[in-house]
Design a protein around this motif. Structure first.
Motif, short mmCIF file in Angstrom:
data_model
loop_
_atom_site.label_atom_id
_atom_site.label_comp_id
_atom_site.label_asym_id
_atom_site.label_seq_id
_atom_site.Cartn_x
_atom_site.Cartn_y
_atom_site.Cartn_z
N PHE A 1 0.83 -1.21 0.00
CA PHE A 1 0.00 0.00 0.00
C PHE A 1 0.86 1.26 0.00
O PHE A 1 0.53 2.23 -0.65
N ALA A 2 1.93 1.26 0.73
CA ALA A 2 2.80 2.44 0.83
C ALA A 2 3.45 2.76 -0.50
O ALA A 2 3.59 3.92 -0.86
N VAL A 3 3.84 1.73 -1.24
CA VAL A 3 4.47 1.95 -2.54
C VAL A 3 3.46 2.56 -3.51
O VAL A 3 3.78 3.49 -4.26
N ALA A 4 2.24 2.08 -3.48
CA ALA A 4 1.20 2.62 -4.35
C ALA A 4 0.91 4.08 -3.99
O ALA A 4 0.70 4.91 -4.89
N ALA A 5 0.90 4.39 -2.71
CA ALA A 5 0.65 5.77 -2.28
C ALA A 5 1.77 6.70 -2.72
O ALA A 5 1.53 7.84 -3.10
N VAL A 6 3.00 6.19 -2.71
CA VAL A 6 4.14 6.99 -3.14
C VAL A 6 4.05 7.32 -4.62
O VAL A 6 4.46 8.38 -5.07
N VAL A 7 3.46 6.43 -5.40
CA VAL A 7 3.33 6.66 -6.84
C VAL A 7 2.07 7.45 -7.15
O VAL A 7 2.10 8.40 -7.94
N VAL A 8 0.96 7.10 -6.54
CA VAL A 8 -0.34 7.70 -6.87
C VAL A 8 -0.46 9.13 -6.36
O VAL A 8 -0.95 10.00 -7.09
N PHE A 9 0.00 9.42 -5.16
CA PHE A 9 -0.16 10.76 -4.60
C PHE A 9 0.54 11.84 -5.43
O PHE A 9 -0.09 12.84 -5.77
N PRO A 10 1.82 11.68 -5.78
CA PRO A 10 2.44 12.71 -6.62
C PRO A 10 1.78 12.86 -7.98
O PRO A 10 1.67 13.97 -8.50
N LEU A 11 1.35 11.76 -8.57
CA LEU A 11 0.65 11.85 -9.86
C LEU A 11 -0.66 12.61 -9.74
O LEU A 11 -0.99 13.43 -10.60
N ALA A 12 -1.39 12.35 -8.67
CA ALA A 12 -2.66 13.05 -8.46
C ALA A 12 -2.42 14.55 -8.23
O ALA A 12 -3.12 15.39 -8.82
N VAL A 13 -1.45 14.87 -7.40
CA VAL A 13 -1.14 16.28 -7.15
C VAL A 13 -0.70 16.98 -8.43
O VAL A 13 -1.14 18.09 -8.74
N HIS A 14 0.16 16.33 -9.20
CA HIS A 14 0.64 16.90 -10.45
C HIS A 14 -0.52 17.14 -11.43
O HIS A 14 -0.58 18.20 -12.08
#
Length: 89
Positions: A1-14
């Motif tokens: 879950f943490a790895v997915a959050a590290v990838v998904v959160f910056p993409l969403a913010v961007h």
């Protein structure tokens, strides 16, 4: 879950900043409609690729300033109204 959050959160913010915040900020500061900014991004990116994406807003602002110099031409006020999002003309 943490790895997915590290990838998904910056993409969403961007995506939110690039597609919502920046067009509104550029539109307000340059007197361009937000849709005009997004269409300029599409046009200049299709024409020049990544370089067009980087310089799309300044180029569109330059086009607007040049058109302001020729605003007495019969077609220029309509084009300026579209660029600025002023559809009352």
């Amino acid at each position: 879950f943490a790895v997915a959050a590290v990838v998904v959160f910056p993409l969403a913010v961007h995506n939110i900043i690039g597609n919502v915040v920046e067009p509104r900020v550029f539109a307000n500061s340059l007197n361009l409609h937000p849709v005009t900014v997004l269409l300029a991004l599409t046009f200049w990116s299709a024409l020049w690729g990544m370089l067009g994406a980087l310089v799309c807003v300044p180029l569109t602002a330059i086009v607007r300033v040049v058109l302001l110099e020729f605003r007495h031409h019969p077609y220029i006020p309509m084009v300026l109204a579209l660029l600025e999002g002023n559809f009352s003309h």
